[in-house]
Design an enzyme around this catalytic site. Structure first.
Site, PDB file in Angstrom:
ATOM      1  CB  SER A  13      -0.989  -0.006   1.175  1.00 60.77           C
ATOM      2  OG  SER A  13      -0.329   0.151   2.402  1.00 60.77           O
ATOM      3  NE  ARG A  62      19.713 -12.384   7.324  1.00 64.62           N
ATOM      4  CZ  ARG A  62      18.378 -12.329   7.337  1.00 64.62           C
ATOM      5  NH1 ARG A  62      17.726 -11.815   6.327  1.00 64.62           N
ATOM      6  NH2 ARG A  62      17.698 -12.779   8.370  1.00 64.62           N
ATOM      7  CG  ASN A 104      12.398   0.740   6.038  1.00 68.68           C
ATOM      8  OD1 ASN A 104      11.578   0.145   5.331  1.00 68.68           O
ATOM      9  ND2 ASN A 104      12.518   0.508   7.326  1.00 68.68           N
ATOM     10  CG  HIS A 106      10.244   1.225  11.843  1.00 67.97           C
ATOM     11  ND1 HIS A 106      10.432  -0.140  11.737  1.00 67.97           N
ATOM     12  CD2 HIS A 106      10.005   1.470  13.155  1.00 67.97           C
ATOM     13  CE1 HIS A 106      10.314  -0.684  12.934  1.00 67.97           C
ATOM     14  NE2 HIS A 106      10.059   0.269  13.813  1.00 67.97           N
ATOM     15  CD  GLU A 140      22.748   0.168  15.387  1.00 67.71           C
ATOM     16  OE1 GLU A 140      22.116   0.196  16.452  1.00 67.71           O
ATOM     17  OE2 GLU A 140      23.759   0.867  15.169  1.00 67.71           O
ATOM     18  CG  LEU A 141      16.375  -3.707  12.039  1.00 62.26           C
ATOM     19  CD1 LEU A 141      16.188  -4.111  10.590  1.00 62.26           C
ATOM     20  CD2 LEU A 141      15.862  -4.790  12.981  1.00 62.26           C
ATOM     21  CG  ASP A 142      13.961  -0.715  12.043  1.00 63.42           C
ATOM     22  OD1 ASP A 142      13.816  -0.621  10.818  1.00 63.42           O
ATOM     23  OD2 ASP A 142      13.445  -1.618  12.726  1.00 63.42           O
TER      24      ASP A 142
HETATM   25  C1  GRF Z   1       3.899  -0.695   6.767  1.00 64.84           C
HETATM   26  O1  GRF Z   1       3.262  -0.592   8.007  1.00 64.84           O
HETATM   27  C2  GRF Z   1       5.304  -0.222   6.871  1.00 64.84           C
HETATM   28  O2  GRF Z   1       5.478   0.793   7.792  1.00 64.84           O
HETATM   29  C3  GRF Z   1       6.039  -1.441   7.317  1.00 64.84           C
HETATM   30  O3  GRF Z   1       5.401  -2.524   6.690  1.00 64.84           O
HETATM   31  C4  GRF Z   1       4.072  -2.152   6.339  1.00 64.84           C
HETATM   32  C5  GRF Z   1       3.962  -2.330   4.874  1.00 64.84           C
HETATM   33  O4  GRF Z   1       2.664  -2.152   4.398  1.00 64.84           O
HETATM   34  N1  GRF Z   1       7.441  -1.311   7.002  1.00 64.84           N
HETATM   35  P1  GRF Z   1       2.405  -2.045   2.840  1.00 64.84           P
HETATM   36  O5  GRF Z   1       2.946  -3.331   2.212  1.00 64.84           O
HETATM   37  O6  GRF Z   1       3.098  -0.837   2.330  1.00 64.84           O
HETATM   38  O7  GRF Z   1       0.928  -1.973   2.699  1.00 64.84           O
END
Ligand code: GRF
Length: 198
Positions: A13, A62, A104, A106, A140-142
């Protein structure tokens, strides 16, 4: 024109919000998933956007998966790689290759609640405000430099699902704006701070 490659794993989405925003100067070069049956791939394909999938389970580790993913992504000559619900932890080699051009989103107000199950954890912690963060990705993650954040209230009756839905509305506004700011060269990095010019 800046080429954007979007990586997804599911419904996509946020990817849809970025595509629908029709950002001036941006071309969605491809949508790539690690899952061939990701709903978002169908959506993109129906709109004439190039799509591809690469099954991480077919790779021995990975590093091997990320190397193949880099080759696939680089075929689209990206200026920006956008992670939009891409549910894979990326290796430092991958992250460094796209340094300062890998974003990204989050679903928390970072640095709070890195990792998974952010909404459950926010509710359990009793915070009164939650939200989402767009950031550059580092090894580093997030933990990469924060580009933009949006805040939502946490209500007494919230479940993880209701809080996720309220947050997602903000994600769909915030992420296209952050991508547009990148495309228009409005983002200035000073140390860990990302300032928005203009
Ligand atoms: C979202 O909540 C985003 O923040 C997280 O994963 C979800 C992805 O949703 N990283 P979509 O696939 O973009 O609908």
């Amino acid at each position: 024109m800046k080429n954007i490659v979007i990586l997804i794993s599911g419904r996509g989405s946020n990817m849809q919000a970025i595509v629908d925003a029709q950002i001036p100067g941006a071309r969605i070069a491809a949508v790539i998933s690690n899952k061939a049956d990701a709903e978002g791939l169908t959506w993109a394909r129906e709109r004439g956007i190039a799509t591809a999938s690469l099954n991480h389970k077919e790779f021995d580790g990975r590093e091997a998966f990320d190397a193949a993913l880099v080759t696939l992504i680089d075929g689209y000559a990206p200026d920006l790689v956008v992670l939009a619900g891409f549910m894979r932890i990326l290796t430092p080699v991958f992250v460094n290759r796209y340094a300062n051009r890998l974003m990204n989103i989050h679903p928390s107000l970072l640095p709070a609640f890195t990792g998974l199950h952010t909404h459950e954890r926010a509710i359990a912690e009793g915070v009164k405000f939650a939200g989402c963060t767009v950031h550059f990705v580092t090894a580093e993650l997030d933990n990469g430099p924060i580009i933009a954040q949006a805040v939502v209230p946490v209500h007494d009756g919230d479940t993880a699902a209701t809080l996720a839905a309220r947050t997602l509305v903000e994600e769909h506004r915030l992420y296209p704006q952050a991508v547009a700011d990148f495309v228009a060269d409005r983002l200035i990095m000073t140390g860990r701070r990302v300032l928005r010019q203009g």
